[in-house]
Design a protein around this motif. Structure first.
Motif, PDB file in Angstrom:
ATOM      1  N   LEU A  77      21.206 -38.144  43.929  1.00 40.36           N
ATOM      2  CA  LEU A  77      20.104 -38.034  44.889  1.00 40.36           C
ATOM      3  C   LEU A  77      20.314 -36.905  45.890  1.00 40.36           C
ATOM      4  N   LYS A  78      21.570 -36.562  46.184  1.00 40.55           N
ATOM      5  CA  LYS A  78      21.817 -35.466  47.128  1.00 40.55           C
ATOM      6  C   LYS A  78      21.360 -34.124  46.564  1.00 40.55           C
ATOM      7  N   GLU A  79      21.193 -34.022  45.250  1.00 39.88           N
ATOM      8  CA  GLU A  79      20.710 -32.787  44.641  1.00 39.88           C
ATOM      9  C   GLU A  79      19.188 -32.654  44.709  1.00 39.88           C
ATOM     10  N   LEU A  80      18.515 -33.735  45.089  1.00 39.71           N
ATOM     11  CA  LEU A  80      17.064 -33.712  45.227  1.00 39.71           C
ATOM     12  C   LEU A  80      16.725 -33.584  46.710  1.00 39.71           C
ATOM     13  N   ASP A  81      16.025 -32.571  47.067  1.00 39.54           N
ATOM     14  CA  ASP A  81      15.688 -32.338  48.470  1.00 39.54           C
ATOM     15  C   ASP A  81      14.400 -33.082  48.813  1.00 39.54           C
ATOM     16  N   ILE A  82      14.521 -34.408  48.996  1.00 34.73           N
ATOM     17  CA  ILE A  82      13.329 -35.222  49.283  1.00 34.73           C
ATOM     18  C   ILE A  82      13.326 -35.763  50.708  1.00 34.73           C
ATOM     19  N   GLY A  83      14.345 -35.395  51.487  1.00 33.44           N
ATOM     20  CA  GLY A  83      14.435 -35.909  52.850  1.00 33.44           C
ATOM     21  C   GLY A  83      15.129 -37.261  52.860  1.00 33.44           C
ATOM     22  N   PRO A  84      14.928 -38.043  53.925  1.00 30.02           N
ATOM     23  CA  PRO A  84      15.558 -39.369  53.999  1.00 30.02           C
ATOM     24  C   PRO A  84      15.176 -40.231  52.793  1.00 30.02           C
ATOM     25  N   LEU A  85      16.093 -41.086  52.398  1.00 29.40           N
ATOM     26  CA  LEU A  85      15.877 -41.910  51.208  1.00 29.40           C
ATOM     27  C   LEU A  85      15.100 -43.185  51.507  1.00 29.40           C
ATOM     28  N   LYS A  86      14.211 -43.091  52.466  1.00 28.17           N
ATOM     29  CA  LYS A  86      13.317 -44.192  52.812  1.00 28.17           C
ATOM     30  C   LYS A  86      11.923 -43.806  52.348  1.00 28.17           C
ATOM     31  N   ASN A  87      11.119 -44.769  52.115  1.00 25.99           N
ATOM     32  CA  ASN A  87       9.705 -44.534  51.792  1.00 25.99           C
ATOM     33  C   ASN A  87       9.488 -43.692  50.545  1.00 25.99           C
ATOM     34  N   LEU A  88      10.274 -43.940  49.485  1.00 28.91           N
ATOM     35  CA  LEU A  88      10.004 -43.252  48.225  1.00 28.91           C
ATOM     36  C   LEU A  88       8.690 -43.780  47.674  1.00 28.91           C
ATOM     37  N   SER A  89       7.820 -42.868  47.302  1.00 34.14           N
ATOM     38  CA  SER A  89       6.466 -43.282  46.942  1.00 34.14           C
ATOM     39  C   SER A  89       6.158 -43.227  45.456  1.00 34.14           C
ATOM     40  N   GLU A  90       6.787 -42.306  44.716  1.00 35.65           N
ATOM     41  CA  GLU A  90       6.367 -42.122  43.329  1.00 35.65           C
ATOM     42  C   GLU A  90       7.454 -41.482  42.487  1.00 35.65           C
ATOM     43  N   LEU A  91       7.505 -41.893  41.227  1.00 36.01           N
ATOM     44  CA  LEU A  91       8.337 -41.276  40.213  1.00 36.01           C
ATOM     45  C   LEU A  91       7.379 -40.773  39.134  1.00 36.01           C
ATOM     46  N   SER A  92       7.470 -39.486  38.787  1.00 36.18           N
ATOM     47  CA  SER A  92       6.544 -38.896  37.820  1.00 36.18           C
ATOM     48  C   SER A  92       7.293 -38.239  36.675  1.00 36.18           C
ATOM     49  N   ILE A  93       6.684 -38.281  35.513  1.00 40.65           N
ATOM     50  CA  ILE A  93       7.160 -37.590  34.326  1.00 40.65           C
ATOM     51  C   ILE A  93       6.041 -36.649  33.908  1.00 40.65           C
ATOM     52  N   LYS A  94       6.382 -35.363  33.696  1.00 39.52           N
ATOM     53  CA  LYS A  94       5.351 -34.383  33.353  1.00 39.52           C
ATOM     54  C   LYS A  94       5.774 -33.564  32.138  1.00 39.52           C
TER      55      LYS A  94
END
Length: 131
Positions: free
Chosen positions: A90-107
């Motif tokens: 998760l540290k390799e993903l720059d998503i900010g704080p690990l609270k309030n994750l909203s969606e996981l997508s596959i494209k």
């Protein structure tokens, strides 16, 4: 036909799994699927893990996206016909704080996937605490 569904059996432990059909053989086409995470708080976890396999295509590449305060993408490469473990720190993903994750997508798109059709199967999607 493009679309998604949850299979009731056939996963690694005999239970259901996420099955995503895609067809991006037409120029400029794309496909994908997503799941809501309902503002999931994964504070204290450091790995997103899942198992993946492909049907109807060898060496599948796809774009994985996780959304929190920001969205982060990663190309997952080389998925074959046997279940493979994928672990994303998760540290390799720059998503900010690990609270309030909203969606996981596959494209799937021509740039990352190529002009193909097939099926991606995902199972045992989980957040882990590893040392």
């Amino acid at each position: 036909k493009a679309g998604e569904r949850t299979e009731r059996s056939g996963g690694l432990d005999g239970t259901g799994f996420w099955k995503i059909n895609f067809d991006i053989t037409n120029p400029g086409s794309s496909s994908g699927a997503w799941m809501h995470l309902n503002n999931l708080d994964v504070t204290g976890y450091n790995i997103l893990a899942f198992r993946a396999r492909a049907e109807g295509v060898d060496n599948l590449n796809f774009l994985f996206e996780l959304k929190g305060y920001k969205a982060a993408q990663r190309v997952i490469r080389g998925i074959g016909s046997k279940w493979q473990l994928i672990e994303i720190p998760l540290k390799e993903l720059d998503i900010g704080p690990l609270k309030n994750l909203s969606e996981l997508s596959i494209k799937f798109d021509a740039q990352n996937t190529g002009a193909i059709k097939g099926i991606l199967c995902l199972d045992q999607i989980e957040f882990l605490k590893k040392k």
